[in-house]
Design an enzyme around this catalytic site. Sequence first.
Site, PDB file in Angstrom:
ATOM      1  N   CYS A   1     -29.154  42.971  12.235  1.00 43.71           N
ATOM      2  CA  CYS A   1     -28.074  42.228  12.873  1.00 43.71           C
ATOM      3  C   CYS A   1     -28.053  42.434  14.382  1.00 43.71           C
ATOM      4  CB  CYS A   1     -26.729  42.645  12.290  1.00 43.71           C
ATOM      5  SG  CYS A   1     -25.342  41.837  13.117  1.00 43.71           S
TER       6      CYS A   1
ATOM      7  N   TRP B   1     -27.330  17.465   8.251  1.00 44.29           N
ATOM      8  CA  TRP B   1     -26.103  17.122   8.988  1.00 44.29           C
ATOM      9  C   TRP B   1     -26.058  17.814  10.346  1.00 44.29           C
ATOM     10  CZ3 TRP B   1     -26.255  19.003   3.959  1.00 44.29           C
ATOM     11  CH2 TRP B   1     -26.104  20.378   3.813  1.00 44.29           C
TER      12      TRP B   1
ATOM     13  N   ASP C   1     -14.027  29.149   8.462  1.00 49.22           N
ATOM     14  CA  ASP C   1     -14.156  29.020   7.016  1.00 49.22           C
ATOM     15  C   ASP C   1     -14.409  30.426   6.475  1.00 49.22           C
ATOM     16  OD1 ASP C   1     -16.757  29.627   7.609  1.00 49.22           O
ATOM     17  OD2 ASP C   1     -17.638  27.919   6.569  1.00 49.22           O
TER      18      ASP C   1
ATOM     19  N   TYR D   1      -9.879  23.774   8.710  1.00 47.24           N
ATOM     20  CA  TYR D   1     -11.311  23.957   8.910  1.00 47.24           C
ATOM     21  C   TYR D   1     -12.014  22.614   9.153  1.00 47.24           C
ATOM     22  CZ  TYR D   1     -16.163  23.925   7.959  1.00 47.24           C
ATOM     23  OH  TYR D   1     -17.497  23.662   8.087  1.00 47.24           O
TER      24      TYR D   1
ATOM     25  N   GLU E   1     -18.966  17.584   5.482  1.00 47.21           N
ATOM     26  CA  GLU E   1     -17.933  18.621   5.491  1.00 47.21           C
ATOM     27  C   GLU E   1     -17.069  18.587   4.240  1.00 47.21           C
ATOM     28  OE1 GLU E   1     -17.902  21.139   7.231  1.00 47.21           O
ATOM     29  OE2 GLU E   1     -19.404  20.528   8.693  1.00 47.21           O
TER      30      GLU E   1
END
Length: 235
Positions: free
Chosen positions: A219, A41, A155, A137, A54
């Site tokens: 990170c 997607w 989300d 969302y 979604e």
Amino acid sequence: MSKKRAASPRRTDDLPAPADRRRFRTSLLAWYGRHGRDLPWRRTDDPYHVLVSEIMLQQTQVDRVLPKYDEWLQRYPSLSALARAPEEQVVKAWYPLGYNIRPRRLHAIAREAVASYGGELPSDEATLRSFKGIGAYTAGAIRSFAFRQRAAIVDTNVARVLFRVFVGTGDPKRHAVKQRLWRISEALVPRRHVFDFNQALMDFGAMVCVARKPRCLVCPLSRICRAYPFDADGQ
DNA sequence: GTCCAGGTTA
DNA sequence: TAACCTGGAC
């Protein structure tokens, strides 16, 4: 005396500073370019395809959605094809994704799109939100992924990322905090690369800034993160 | 075997 | 604020 907050209804001082916004966008997009997942997607901006993905992803993880997404689009290749199908068949085709109210609502959206919107999915926030099954969302996801609008998303994954990086302490479940996360997300969405930026946010939350043991060591945002170093074994 | 994630709605 | 489903983590 549990509630003592300044009575300033609309603060801007708790939004990320412009320099941090730039660092965040740049670092996140760079990370996404190297580590982002290649999901079906993400290779489309067809509104119906985005809608299907979604709704499926609303309460279901990527790995379980993947096979069903392709199967679904083969069986119901368009809004009108879905609208023509009998509801009970649509619900059966949904198995085993669960939460079976979702296929019923997806089906109803398809029928309403055909009946009232010329077989197209509307692109504006208010109309999208008027459909049962499309909340805050999903409306943001459809607007940014299908229509390339500069729309924010929050989300669970995104909320966790933004909470850690820009808030750091407090209760992420509080309503006021959630509202603040939405405002932060809106402040961060770049004018260009909206699609990639929002996808990157979710990937990052799913792959690096995960709930249990966030991978702070790798990170790229640790430098500006208010929760760093996150103590996974704190309790 | 128990627990948990995960948006939206009523 | 609970209910909705299922599979995966513990």
